[in-house]
Design an enzyme around this catalytic site. Sequence first.
Site, PDB file in Angstrom:
ATOM      1  N   ASP A  96      -6.273 -12.258 -26.371  1.00 37.28           N
ATOM      2  CA  ASP A  96      -6.998 -13.441 -26.836  1.00 37.28           C
ATOM      3  C   ASP A  96      -7.332 -13.266 -28.311  1.00 37.28           C
ATOM      4  OD1 ASP A  96      -9.116 -11.679 -26.911  1.00 37.28           O
ATOM      5  OD2 ASP A  96     -10.103 -12.464 -25.132  1.00 37.28           O
ATOM      6  N   ASP A 270      -6.757 -16.252 -16.187  1.00 40.00           N
ATOM      7  CA  ASP A 270      -7.344 -14.918 -16.352  1.00 40.00           C
ATOM      8  C   ASP A 270      -8.840 -15.013 -16.121  1.00 40.00           C
ATOM      9  OD1 ASP A 270      -9.085 -14.140 -19.047  1.00 40.00           O
ATOM     10  OD2 ASP A 270      -8.010 -16.037 -19.212  1.00 40.00           O
ATOM     11  N   CYS A 308      -6.062  -7.919   5.102  1.00 41.19           N
ATOM     12  CA  CYS A 308      -5.556  -7.402   3.820  1.00 41.19           C
ATOM     13  C   CYS A 308      -4.840  -6.074   4.035  1.00 41.19           C
ATOM     14  CB  CYS A 308      -6.725  -7.222   2.846  1.00 41.19           C
ATOM     15  SG  CYS A 308      -6.249  -6.568   1.232  1.00 41.19           S
ATOM     16  N   CYS A 310      -4.036  -4.009   1.358  1.00 40.26           N
ATOM     17  CA  CYS A 310      -4.121  -3.236   0.123  1.00 40.26           C
ATOM     18  C   CYS A 310      -4.482  -1.779   0.428  1.00 40.26           C
ATOM     19  CB  CYS A 310      -5.139  -3.853  -0.842  1.00 40.26           C
ATOM     20  SG  CYS A 310      -6.884  -3.507  -0.448  1.00 40.26           S
ATOM     21  N   CYS A 313      -8.041  -1.332   1.929  1.00 44.36           N
ATOM     22  CA  CYS A 313      -8.225  -1.774   3.316  1.00 44.36           C
ATOM     23  C   CYS A 313      -7.417  -0.949   4.308  1.00 44.36           C
ATOM     24  CB  CYS A 313      -7.877  -3.258   3.429  1.00 44.36           C
ATOM     25  SG  CYS A 313      -9.075  -4.327   2.572  1.00 44.36           S
ATOM     26  N   HIS A 339      -9.290  -3.703  -4.414  1.00 47.30           N
ATOM     27  CA  HIS A 339      -9.191  -4.746  -3.393  1.00 47.30           C
ATOM     28  C   HIS A 339      -9.270  -6.144  -4.010  1.00 47.30           C
ATOM     29  CE1 HIS A 339      -9.839  -7.132   0.196  1.00 47.30           C
ATOM     30  NE2 HIS A 339     -10.861  -7.678  -0.438  1.00 47.30           N
TER      31      HIS A 339
END
Length: 380
Positions: A96, A270, A308, A310, A313, A339
């Site tokens: 940015d 974002d 989930c 991931c 998890c 997560h």
Amino acid sequence: MKLMAVTYEPIKTCKQTGARLGKVHTPHGTIETPAFMPVGTQATVKTMSPEELKTMDAQIILSNTYHLFLRPGHELIKKAGGLHRFMNWDRPILTDSGGFQVFSLSEMRKISEDGVQFKSHLNGDTLFLSPEKAMEIQNALGSDIMMAFDECPPYPAEHEYAKKSLERTTRWAERCLRSHARPNDQGLFAIVQGGMFEDLRRQSAAELTSMDFPGYAIGGLSVGEPKPLMYEVLDYTVPLLPANKPRYLMGVGSPDALIEGAIRGVDMFDCVLPTRIARNGTCMTSQGRLVVRNAKYMEDFGPLDPNCDCYTCRNYSRAYIRHLIKADETFGIRLTTYHNLHFLLDLMRKVRQAIREDRLGDFRDEFFEQYGMKENERGF
């Protein structure tokens, strides 16, 4: 026809909603859109390694011009071979312009036509950021996508103030184009401003699109306005942007806003939200928000989200993560951060698949029903 360092390839439009599937091509790789970009403010996504971000398939990350200008300095990063080499990230990076950070220092800054004088939040030094300086810093960083220096008006803002602000943003955008030293390998996006006023958004979009930037962002939203007002602004602003260029909604990262933004034709998003709330033990799950530090999870040996897959998890329980958070152990916030980022990146994969199948509207309704979010409650 001039060559662009960053280009957009349309793939498909969802028949049900009009949302679009596409690819943004950059010097460091291609981004499938709609996409969420994790925020790595100081050349790192907090508590995550680049390898972990790749494991969860983060396609692009965002870094902050203002913070890297103050520390360690863009010249040092340039000596290191640019931001990609400095932080060991070989995928696309967006930086940015620093405009929003300067805007947030409202008690410490002075805006003029030349730029913004402000005091460093680190040591109080008086510094100056201009369109030319923002380009110099981002050229040194070597990001794939750079943002033009803009003025982000507060919410609420009077029409007269918002008009003067957007017109200054237009003039600054022209100066950014003139001083951009690496147009062949860095794409420069302009930022449409205009507050919550349709006539001003139209003016800003018309002025900026006439300059033929490689991409366009919508700024000045997610700054405290109600969600319905943000969606109303998107409804009339997104169609003003070129269909053959990427569209980026800045600072938005709640699950509802990502889906609603995609439906309205936004390609890139974002936000610091997933990492920020993770540090407080707050997690995004398919059933809604879960504050794992709460006492009721003390003996809960299930995963954060049973739906989930991931790393967090698959391997750790709510009870264990709660213990880590309560004990101020860094590993706890690494697990919640992993997560939350995985959750949003996976959400965007599902959004892209729903567009392919012409069912994004149905997906939205199913997601919100499972998330426990009524239409008048959409927000995080």
